[in-house]
Design an enzyme around this catalytic site. Structure first.
Site, short mmCIF file in Angstrom:
data_model
loop_
_atom_site.label_atom_id
_atom_site.label_comp_id
_atom_site.label_asym_id
_atom_site.label_seq_id
_atom_site.Cartn_x
_atom_site.Cartn_y
_atom_site.Cartn_z
N ARG A 10 -18.41 22.83 -63.73
CA ARG A 10 -18.31 23.74 -64.84
C ARG A 10 -17.23 24.36 -65.37
O ARG A 10 -16.37 24.72 -64.27
CB ARG A 10 -19.65 24.82 -64.53
CG ARG A 10 -21.07 24.01 -64.51
CD ARG A 10 -21.39 23.60 -66.04
NE ARG A 10 -22.91 22.98 -65.88
CZ ARG A 10 -23.18 21.68 -65.82
NH1 ARG A 10 -22.09 20.79 -65.89
NH2 ARG A 10 -24.32 21.42 -65.90
N HIS A 32 -16.13 16.73 -71.32
CA HIS A 32 -17.32 16.91 -70.61
C HIS A 32 -17.94 15.55 -70.61
O HIS A 32 -19.24 15.54 -71.05
CB HIS A 32 -18.28 17.96 -71.24
CG HIS A 32 -19.18 18.52 -70.16
ND1 HIS A 32 -19.89 19.76 -70.05
CD2 HIS A 32 -19.82 17.68 -69.09
CE1 HIS A 32 -20.49 19.92 -69.00
NE2 HIS A 32 -20.65 18.69 -68.53
C1 GLV Z 1 -23.58 17.56 -66.68
O1 GLV Z 1 -22.71 18.31 -66.93
C2 GLV Z 1 -24.47 17.60 -65.86
O2 GLV Z 1 -24.71 18.70 -65.08
O3 GLV Z 1 -25.18 16.71 -65.53
#
Ligand code: GLV
Length: 309
Positions: free
Chosen positions: A224, A272
């Protein structure tokens, strides 16, 4: 049975089709247009719902996360007291293995340097890279981190893992607890962050921890954005202490166009996508848990609100 799908990111069609094959009686509704009466909703399958939204459903029996991380749910102070179920999906694990292996090999074999040399049309080799001596470290040894550490060990790297409690994974050297963090970083030339985001791990990659990495280390963050103090990483890259970084997650997503990471010569940016949930492989686990709940059994893979993951 009614399931409400809430996500501004995942497309509902595949989930709807595959869930209907397994649970023909399930009424699949997509928030917000198809929500209907909030009292109808039994299950929610969600990614990053608006704050307070899940508190609107008085008969909710469980919340299924569309992502491996649960921080997108736990940040909501009004989150109802029903079981929270984390995503367990073999495709999430294989996707992360691929992402991390790609970047570890890229840095280990110094393709970053060769790309730069190609731009200058410079034919110049580097000494052989010694895999068994390359010290790679994985922070966070949950389902995904352990799988990644095991795969990197299988490639022949000297792998260590750092986690809250000691873990045994093949030849992976285990460091656990707060006191072991700095010794773990001191030996880590390629650092991979796969921690859950909790108050204890927020900002864990910062000036002090980056300074504990050896000169010329690399950082890969695919957990994150909140784990990383972005200015501290920029300073460590710009001073030449760190050799590079691969970042898939950011404090602000989408990464603002003016952010220095976009054009930084030592930073690889991806939006992401390190690993994404695949409906085909994720659905068996959701179906099993819906059946368990309907039969009065406790669901598996529940998030602990106390631990934060
Ligand atoms: C994506 O960011 C997840 O947590 O699967």
């Amino acid at each position: 049975m009614v399931l409400l799908f809430i996500s501004g990111f995942h497309r509902p069609q595949g989930w709807q089709r595959l869930l209907a094959e397994e649970l023909p009686d399930l009424d699949f509704r997509v928030w917000a247009d198809e929500t209907g009466d909030p009292a109808d909703i039994d299950f929610a399958l969600v990614w990053d719902p608006p704050m307070g939204e899940l508190a609107r459903y008085p008969n909710l029996k469980a919340i299924f996360s569309l992502a491996a991380g649960s921080d997108h749910l736990l940040k909501d102070p009004a989150l109802p007291e029903v079981p929270l179920i984390r995503m367990v999906d073999p495709a999430l694990i294989s996707g992360m293995n691929e992402f991390v292996i790609h970047h570890v090999l890229h840095f280990h074999r110094r393709f970053d340097v060769f790309e730069e040399r190609q731009r200058r049309r410079e034919w110049k080799e580097l000494p052989a890279a010694d895999t068994a001596c390359r010290r790679v470290g994985v922070m966070g040894l949950g389902a995904i981190g352990s799988a990644v550490a095991g795969k990197l060990g299988g490639l022949g790297f000297a792998v260590a893992g750092w986690s809250r409690s000691a873990k045994e994974i093949g030849d992976v050297e285990s460091f656990d607890g707060e006191d072991a963090l700095i010794p773990f970083l001191n030996r880590t030339e390629i650092l991979i962050c796969l921690l859950p985001l909790t108050p204890a791990t927020e900002g864990i990659i910062n000036k002090e921890t980056l300074a504990a990495l050896p000169e010329g280390a690399y950082v890969i963050n695919c957990a994150r954005g909140g784990h990383l103090v972005e200015d501290d990483l920029l300073a460590a890259l710009d001073s030449g202490r760190l050799a590079g970084a691969a970042l898939d997650v950011f404090r602000a997503e989408p990464l603002p166009r003016e952010h220095p990471f976009w054009r930084h010569p030592k930073v690889v940016v991806t939006p992401h996508i390190a690993s994404l949930t695949v409906p085909r492989t994720a659905i068996p686990h959701i179906v099993e848990n819906i059946r368990r709940i309907e039969n009065g059994q406790p669901p598996t893979n529940q998030v602990s609100r106390e631990r934060g993951y």
